[in-house]
Design an enzyme around this catalytic site. Structure first.
Site, PDB file in Angstrom:
ATOM      1  N   GLN A  15       1.180  -0.745  -0.244  1.00  0.00           N
ATOM      2  CA  GLN A  15       0.331  -0.059  -0.424  1.00  0.00           C
ATOM      3  C   GLN A  15       0.879   0.875  -0.381  1.00  0.00           C
ATOM      4  OE1 GLN A  15      -2.588   0.136   3.691  1.00  0.00           O
ATOM      5  NE2 GLN A  15      -1.020  -0.571   5.179  1.00  0.00           N
TER       6      GLN A  15
ATOM      7  N   HIS B 216      -2.679   0.257  -3.464  1.00  0.00           N
ATOM      8  CA  HIS B 216      -3.801   0.477  -3.024  1.00  0.00           C
ATOM      9  C   HIS B 216      -4.023   2.206  -3.387  1.00  0.00           C
ATOM     10  CE1 HIS B 216      -4.950   2.174   0.938  1.00  0.00           C
ATOM     11  NE2 HIS B 216      -5.278   1.208   1.502  1.00  0.00           N
TER      12      HIS B 216
ATOM     13  N   ASP C 133      -8.186   0.785  -3.302  1.00  0.00           N
ATOM     14  CA  ASP C 133      -9.386   0.953  -1.859  1.00  0.00           C
ATOM     15  C   ASP C 133      -9.915   2.233  -2.254  1.00  0.00           C
ATOM     16  OD1 ASP C 133     -10.005   0.594   0.524  1.00  0.00           O
ATOM     17  OD2 ASP C 133      -9.037   0.351   1.643  1.00  0.00           O
TER      18      ASP C 133
ATOM     19  N   GLU D 120     -11.382  -1.826  -4.350  1.00  0.00           N
ATOM     20  CA  GLU D 120     -11.309  -3.188  -2.289  1.00  0.00           C
ATOM     21  C   GLU D 120     -12.605  -1.205  -2.018  1.00  0.00           C
ATOM     22  OE1 GLU D 120      -9.778  -3.124   1.628  1.00  0.00           O
ATOM     23  OE2 GLU D 120      -8.550  -3.272  -0.066  1.00  0.00           O
TER      24      GLU D 120
ATOM     25  N   ASP E 121     -14.298  -4.441   2.665  1.00  0.00           N
ATOM     26  CA  ASP E 121     -13.772  -4.072   3.536  1.00  0.00           C
ATOM     27  C   ASP E 121     -14.501  -3.611   5.037  1.00  0.00           C
ATOM     28  OD1 ASP E 121     -12.074  -3.079   5.812  1.00  0.00           O
ATOM     29  OD2 ASP E 121     -10.911  -1.917   4.460  1.00  0.00           O
TER      30      ASP E 121
ATOM     31  N   GLN F  43     -11.407  -9.265   2.406  1.00  0.00           N
ATOM     32  CA  GLN F  43     -10.471  -8.816   3.676  1.00  0.00           C
ATOM     33  C   GLN F  43      -9.855  -9.056   5.238  1.00  0.00           C
ATOM     34  OE1 GLN F  43      -7.425  -5.055   4.926  1.00  0.00           O
ATOM     35  NE2 GLN F  43      -9.042  -4.343   3.751  1.00  0.00           N
TER      36      GLN F  43
ATOM     37  N   LYS G 231      -8.880  -8.498   7.941  1.00  0.00           N
ATOM     38  CA  LYS G 231      -7.594  -7.006   8.518  1.00  0.00           C
ATOM     39  C   LYS G 231      -8.177  -7.899  10.067  1.00  0.00           C
ATOM     40  CE  LYS G 231      -8.636  -1.966   8.501  1.00  0.00           C
ATOM     41  NZ  LYS G 231      -8.361  -2.134   6.394  1.00  0.00           N
TER      42      LYS G 231
ATOM     43  N   CYS H 225      -1.965  -0.369   8.763  1.00  0.00           N
ATOM     44  CA  CYS H 225      -0.786   0.261   8.555  1.00  0.00           C
ATOM     45  C   CYS H 225      -0.428   0.842  10.128  1.00  0.00           C
ATOM     46  CB  CYS H 225      -0.507   1.814   7.806  1.00  0.00           C
ATOM     47  SG  CYS H 225      -1.752   2.550   8.207  1.00  0.00           S
TER      48      CYS H 225
END
Length: 417
Positions: A171, A193, A235, A270, A304, A326, A328, A358
């Site tokens: 990303q 991303h 995304d 996404e 997501d 995803q 997560k 992140c």
């Protein structure tokens, strides 16, 4: 007694916690900060340094195995747990979790998770606690059995030892152009991303985003090595729905238009829209998926927001409300549930992407690699942080180390046989 003491150490996440609602509502970016008042409960400003809490399990031989607790970048948004509080989580862990940890057989990973993660006053433990503690428990089981964490997952879920590497997805953060170049030069499998999280980045009717997609494809052809052909994954944080409207057909029309602008590339989109609830998300995403499939589009929808827990993932997978889910990891909770989520997606013939945030750490990223490899996920996120180089090295190197150890183990078994 296999665990004889518990250590806690406050730490840093690799990026920042951001108030998604304030950003969506038009907060102005000034350098690295956002100007304006926060709107999501718990935030004292729109962007806050990410915090974490490490838990160390002191084993009988004085080895200490660690796991890291934290929440995701957009905490408190899309049905997620609220902003991470180190003091609150530390107190809860010391009071409730630590005594449970001192009373388990840490060599059995899934059984340990089941015993430690029972409810507290009829409520589930915070998912960040499950996530960090389960990392430490997986490491403990691996140490006690003299195996890799991937082997523990395979043994406990009845899986064959893996032979195929899992594609890695990087990303970019806001440094799009520079980081796209880094990704192309390092030949990452899935990119970039893009962090398309505001009207400015998406543009009127998506024109700014569309131009960025075409630039990424052109740049890949321009500076990529011969034969390099990554998946393009963007995304959008719900911005197709924000800009074009929340009707599935116009959203699908726009996605088809994007895919047609980059012929020859596979395209992942996404979070095209946020329909406000898990049930609404499932119904509308399923319709978008159906429209794209009927048209033979190469574009794939990735869910997501509104798909956080293992139960959410089951609902989306069974409804075919995404081509790729995803998973997560901090939102799912126990790393055992991440493994279950991958297997659940596979059982329903839906793609499994082991993601995360992140805001995570090197330790949580390494554990995620072992689970991704063991369950043979379709792709996994290079994490933590937004800098590409660090995350790609942490995840990529850990995957290579796992396969080196597994290859040695297989060679020794063949020689013994």
């Amino acid at each position: 007694m296999q665990i004889k003491d518990i250590l806690l150490a406050p730490g840093n996440g690799a990026f920042f916690y951001d108030d998604q609602e304030a950003i969506r509502s038009g907060a102005t970016q000034d350098g690295f900060i956002y100007i304006g008042a926060p709107t999501t409960p718990g935030f004292t400003s729109i962007r806050l340094p990410a915090s974490s809490l490490s838990i160390g399990l002191v084993l009988a031989d004085d080895t200490v195995v660690w796991g890291d607790m934290m929440n995701v970048q957009y905490s408190g948004a899309g049905g997620r747990d609220p902003l991470f509080s180190t003091n609150q989580i530390s107190g809860l862990t010391s009071r409730v979790v630590a005594p449970r940890l001192l009373d388990i057989d840490a060599s059995h990973f899934r059984d340990s998770c089941k015993k430690v993660f029972g409810p507290v006053e009829h409520q589930r433990l915070p998912l960040s606690v499950e996530y960090g503690v389960s990392q430490a428990l997986l490491r403990a089981a691996a140490h006690l059995q003299c195996k890799t964490m991937a082997e523990i997952i395979c043994a406990e879920f009845g899986l064959q030892l893996p032979t195929c590497r899992v594609p890695i997805y990087c990303q970019s953060g806001d440094a799009r152009e520079v980081n796209v170049d880094k990704m192309i030069l390092k030949a990452v499998d899935v990119l970039p991303h893009g962090l398309i999280n505001s009207r400015q980045k998406f543009g009127v009717e998506g024109q700014t985003f569309l131009e960025f997609v075409k630039w990424v494809a052109a740049r890949t052809r321009e500076i990529g090595r011969p034969g390099y052909h990554p998946v393009l994954h963007f995304d959008l944080y719900g911005w197709i729905g924000q800009e074009i409207g929340l009707e599935p057909r116009p959203i699908a029309d726009f996605i088809c238009r994007v895919a047609e602008s980059v012929p020859g590339f596979s395209l992942n989109i996404e979070s095209p829209a946020d329909f406000g609830s898990t049930q609404a998300q499932i119904e509308n995403y399923a319709e978008i998926v159906s429209i794209l499939d009927n048209r033979g589009s190469s574009a794939r929808i990735v869910v997501d927001e509104r798909c956080n827990t293992l139960e959410d993932i089951r609902l989306f997978a069974e409804a075919k409300a995404a081509h790729l889910v995803q998973i997560k990891t901090p939102d799912v909770g126990s790393i055992a549930d991440t493994a279950r989520a991958v297997l659940l997606c596979k059982a329903n013939r839906v793609g499994a992407y082991v993601g995360g945030s992140c805001t995570e750490t090197d330790l949580s990223a390494q554990v995620s690699v072992h689970v991704s490899v063991a369950t043979q996920a379709d792709m996994m996120l290079a994490k933590p942080g937004m800098g590409v180089d660090e995350a790609f090295s942490i995840v990529g190197n850990e995957q290579n180390r796992v396969f080196a150890m597994l290859s040695r183990r297989q060679a020794r078994n063949e020689n013994v046989g």
